[in-house]
Enzyme design. Structure first.
Site, PDB file in Angstrom:
ATOM      1  N   GLU A 247       0.815  -1.216   0.000  1.00 14.81           N
ATOM      2  CA  GLU A 247       0.000   0.000   0.000  1.00 14.81           C
ATOM      3  C   GLU A 247       0.847   1.263   0.000  1.00 14.81           C
ATOM      4  O   GLU A 247       0.520   2.257  -0.646  1.00 14.81           O
ATOM      5  CB  GLU A 247      -0.946   0.000   1.205  1.00 14.81           C
ATOM      6  CG  GLU A 247      -2.110  -0.958   1.069  1.00 14.81           C
ATOM      7  CD  GLU A 247      -1.727  -2.417   1.356  1.00 14.81           C
ATOM      8  OE1 GLU A 247      -0.610  -2.651   1.869  1.00 14.81           O
ATOM      9  OE2 GLU A 247      -2.537  -3.320   1.078  1.00 14.81           O
TER      10      GLU A 247
ATOM     11  N   HIS B 179     -11.496  -7.205   5.927  1.00 18.28           N
ATOM     12  CA  HIS B 179     -12.050  -6.958   4.608  1.00 18.28           C
ATOM     13  C   HIS B 179     -13.363  -6.200   4.653  1.00 18.28           C
ATOM     14  O   HIS B 179     -13.766  -5.591   3.675  1.00 18.28           O
ATOM     15  CB  HIS B 179     -12.256  -8.282   3.866  1.00 18.28           C
ATOM     16  CG  HIS B 179     -10.959  -8.969   3.569  1.00 18.28           C
ATOM     17  ND1 HIS B 179     -10.801 -10.337   3.676  1.00 18.28           N
ATOM     18  CD2 HIS B 179      -9.753  -8.491   3.206  1.00 18.28           C
ATOM     19  CE1 HIS B 179      -9.561 -10.660   3.385  1.00 18.28           C
ATOM     20  NE2 HIS B 179      -8.900  -9.543   3.090  1.00 18.28           N
TER      21      HIS B 179
END
Lengths: 537, 321
Positions: free
Chosen positions: B58, B127
């Protein structure tokens, strides 16, 4: 069988609806869930779907407005039935058919006994159910207390004439004409449920019985104004106690100049919410001055708004009827009651022995009885084309009773029967007992009916020396109206002395009582008042 | 009328903006293949220079975007899952939002950050967790979530055109919802709420999958005469307070359904603002229906934590007492 379709209540605040458009033609077959109509409420327009299927009979036309729960259409089983329903509706202005009731009670297995608003007194036209003394669905024994019913005059606890499981058609607070269905006795609890289900599903049963019922079942319109007004201007909270109200309720109250201490909160937690303020404003409670609110300039402000219902309505109607259907006039004079008062003092001094502190009114009644003996036609009425002169004297005594708020009053005429046979002391005792019963709402039908002449005194309330023009209490042809005495210099045995003079009015119906007998009656009354020993006659 | 799914609408918005403006490019993990189909096939049209596929890194994908944005590009960072934006939280939220203000207001930072979030698919805490409230708290970042395919295309296009950093996640529970989406480019401004259903009795604010729950419920309760006004805020920053105030002026009651955590969440912020600006409109306390302050449990336990139709219905009935 035709099933009624009522104006649906589409929002909590919806009271009435307007049919903007029917999406179906009169007589066409409606399918369940098909778009039925566009209904406009005060706020929003809704497209509503059909809750049922059937040939559709329209009663309420496009553009027309009606209250929620009012029948606006029928679902019929055939095109022929549509025509029948439409014809029936136009002939009886949408009055429901007996068949509708039968349809809605179809699920009831046992015999159902109707219970109508009882006629508890001759003069009773309608009654208000103050309280059902049993619960709906409960098994009620014969002669058990059933309901507390208020008439124009008296409140009665009525007993059950039947045994059975009770189903209410009229609710507490409803005012219903005599002989109109207000409840049913069923043989089983399940029959009560069946009736309730039939009533609530199409809302037909109660709408069919009496149009006023459906309005009364609507919480917005019933609102029992008399009961609500009783609380008017009475603070709900003590001084300094915290007011629990929603922000909106506080804002609305401030804008309207309403003191929230006068308002009871209906939220389950006791909080004052918008609906309570709306209700309070509708009842005219906003008169109470708010701290920090400047005086308004211009315009009018209502102190209170009191519904003309119940007793007030009856008084209003009777007064108008009296003035519009008789040829009444009033004459007034003054009688010297100095001697009468002196005589009374002797009675008062013997209060213990006599069992009562004899009142001036007892003397006046006695004097009226004396005068009637001289001029019997003063104790009369007109009955059709006849003049009826009564043998006995039933003295109607006008008494003021509390109104529904602190501002208004009520008026009742209590009737003391056969005063011609009574002595002064008996008159006084019986009169006081009578007035007490009536004031306490315990008066019997006889206590409130059958007067032959009326006494309406303003003594002690009106300014001294006032002469009045009282309105006749129908059907009596005469009414005696004494007022507050005044001390005047009078010539007595050639000397000017102070005497107590009582103004007295006599209102009489000139249709049956001319000036000649009227004046003779007044003279006789005057004579008795000035010479109380004549009352011994 | 042409219908698209929500995820197809996002893809079309990105595709049309990339065709319009060469400076627009995407960077993220697996966007070349497309775990979620909003990037599917874009590689064929725009090539690997504009569909920059990265490893699960990321900080790297964000760093690429951040630098490019400073140089005048309009990058779209795709984190795939919302919580992955927390890996480089300082960069993605603090630095991004404050860049323009901390450096003399010299250069804007036109970048879009997107990712999937959402309960309901039982994909576990990492998630499923929502991130909009967390990003709403950082000054300088716009935060929005579209609920319908039509809104998705218009709002993504606006986000790409915006000269501020925009975090615009999407909910997995609505990605297959179908709806009318015009073929041409159009823009729904960020900061404008949408009244999805008019009503009179209570205002319910809901977004994404909860919006659909509330609309269903509104339909059901209308049969009882309860009229619910349903508002989709669409954007959380800027937040369209006016539309909410206008609504509660009419209904006097407000319920906020937010699937993010209850504590210090967007629902709390909206409540506070409504009380500050619309106190006198309220006839009942504002109610929030949120995720309790616990990590999202895996599997079926998820159903016991998130706002449900039953919870919303019960709250509506309570507030109407």
């Amino acid at each position: 069988m035709a099933r009624p379709y009522v104006m649906p209540k589409l929002a909590m605040a919806m009271n009435e609806g307007t049919i903007n458009e029917w999406f179906i033609k009169h007589g066409d077959k409606a399918e369940k869930n098909q778009p039925l109509a566009s209904v406009e409420t005060e706020k929003v327009s809704y497209d509503i779907e059909s809750p049922d299927s059937g040939y559709f009979c329209i009663l309420l036309q496009q553009g027309e407005t009606t209250l929620c729960e009012e029948i606006i259409a029928y679902f019929c089983d055939s095109a022929e039935e549509v025509e029948q329903m439409a014809a029936g509706a136009s002939a009886e202005s949408a009055a429901p058919t007996v068949e509708t009731v039968a349809a809605s009670t179809a699920a009831v297995s046992g015999k159902v006994i109707d219970y109508v608003m009882p006629k508890l007194a001759m003069a009773m036209n309608e009654g208000t159910i103050n309280e059902w003394l049993v619960k709906e669905g409960e098994l009620v024994k014969k002669s058990a207390p059933l309901a507390n019913i208020e008439t124009e005059k008296v409140t009665y606890d009525v007993e059950s004439p039947e045994e059975g499981y009770i189903y209410f058609i009229a609710q507490q607070g409803d005012t219903i004409p005599c002989e109109t269905l207000i409840a049913k006795f069923c043989v089983s609890h399940s029959d009560v449920s069946a009736l309730a289900a039939a009533a609530s599903a199409p809302a037909a049963a109660q709408a069919t019985v009496a149009p006023s019922n459906s309005a009364a079942k609507n919480p917005v319109t019933s609102a029992t104004p008399a009961a609500a007004s009783t609380a008017a201007a009475t603070p709900v909270l003590a001084e300094g106690e915290r007011i629990v109200a929603s922000p909106l309720a506080k804002k609305m109250a401030k804008d309207a100049g309403l003191d929230l201490r006068l308002v009871a909160g209906t939220h389950p937690t006791g909080r004052i919410v918008k609906r309570d303020v709306v209700d309070a404003l509708a009842r005219g409670l906003q008169h109470a001055p708010m701290i920090g609110t400047g005086a308004q300039v211009g315009g009018i402000r209502e102190l209170a708004r009191i519904p003309m219902t119940g007793m007030r309505k009856v008084i209003s109607e009777r007064m108008m009827q009296s003035l519009q259907t008789t040829a009444q006039l009033s004459s007034a004079w003054e009688s010297d009651i100095t001697d009468l008062l002196a005589a009374r003092r002797k009675f008062v001094a013997r209060e213990e022995a006599l069992g009562t502190k004899v009142s001036v009114n007892a003397f006046i009644i006695k004097a009226i009885a004396y005068a009637i003996k001289q001029v019997p036609i003063a104790n009369s009425c007109q009955d059709g084309n006849d003049i009826v002169i009564y043998d006995n004297i039933n003295m109607g005594i006008a008494i003021s009773v509390p109104g529904t708020t602190q501002y208004d009053t009520g008026l009742m005429v209590a009737v003391l029967h056969n005063v011609e046979r009574m002595g002064l002391v008996e008159i006084d005792i019986e009169m006081k007992a009578l007035i007490k019963r009536v004031r306490n709402g315990e008066g019997t039908a006889d206590d409130l009916s059958g007067s032959t002449i009326t006494l309406s005194t303003t003594a002690g309330i009106a300014p001294p020396g006032l002469s009045t023009t009282p309105v006749l209490n129908l059907p009596n042809a005469g009414l005696v109206g004494p007022s507050t005495p005044i001390e005047r210099p009078m010539v007595n045995n050639g000397e000017v002395v102070v005497r107590t003079m009582m103004p007295v009015s006599f209102t009489f119906d000139h249709r049956l009582l001319d000036g000649e007998p009227g004046s003779r009656f007044m003279s006789a009354l005057h004579e008795a008042l000035e010479n109380p020993e004549l009352m011994l006659a | 009328m042409r219908e698209l799914t929500y995820i197809q609408a996002i893809r079309e918005a990105i595709q049309l903006e990339m065709r319009t403006d060469d400076k627009v490019f995407m960077v993220g993990q697996d966007i070349r293949g497309g775990v979620y189909p909003h990037t599917k096939g874009l590689i064929d049209e725009f090539g690997p220079d504009r569909i920059v596929d990265t490893p699960i890194a990321e900080t790297g994908m964000f760093g690429t975007a951040f630098g490019a944005a400073l140089e005048g590009y309009r990058p779209i960072v795709d984190y795939m899952f919302g919580s992955c934006a927390f890996v480089n939280f300082n960069e993605s939220s603090v630095m991004t939002g404050q860049q323009y203000f901390m450096h003399g207001a010299k250069s804007s930072l036109p970048m879009v950050m997107t990712c999937a979030v959402g309960l309901g698919k039982r994909i576990g805490n990492d998630h499923a967790m929502f991130i909009h409230s967390t990003f709403c708290r950082q000054p300088g970042i716009k935060v929005a979530m579209a609920s319908t395919p039509y809104d998705a295309k218009g709002m993504f296009a606006s986000a790409i055109r915006d000269n501020n950093p925009v975090m615009i996640p999407w909910h997995t529970g609505v990605m297959q919802k179908r709806g009318h989406v015009p073929e041409e480019q159009y823009y729904i401004p960020l900061g404008v709420a949408d009244v999805k259903r008019e009503g009179t009795d209570v205002t319910v604010l809901a977004n994404s999958e909860q919006l659909y729950n509330v609309l269903d419920l509104a339909e059901e309760l209308a049969k009882e005469g309860i009229n619910i006004e349903v508002i989709d805020p669409r954007s959380f920053v800027p937040f369209d307070l006016d539309t909410v105030l206008k609504s509660i002026e009419k209904t006097n009651r407000l319920i906020i359904v937010d699937e993010d955590w209850e504590s210090c969440g967007m629902a709390s912020t909206i409540s506070a603002r409504v009380v500050e600006h619309g106190f006198d409109f309220l006839d009942a306390p504002i109610r929030r229906i949120c995720l309790p302050n616990i990590p999202i449990p895996g599997g079926y336990m998820e159903d016991y934590t998130r706002p449900t139709k039953e919870r919303i219905e019960a709250t509506i009935r309570e507030i109407l007492q």
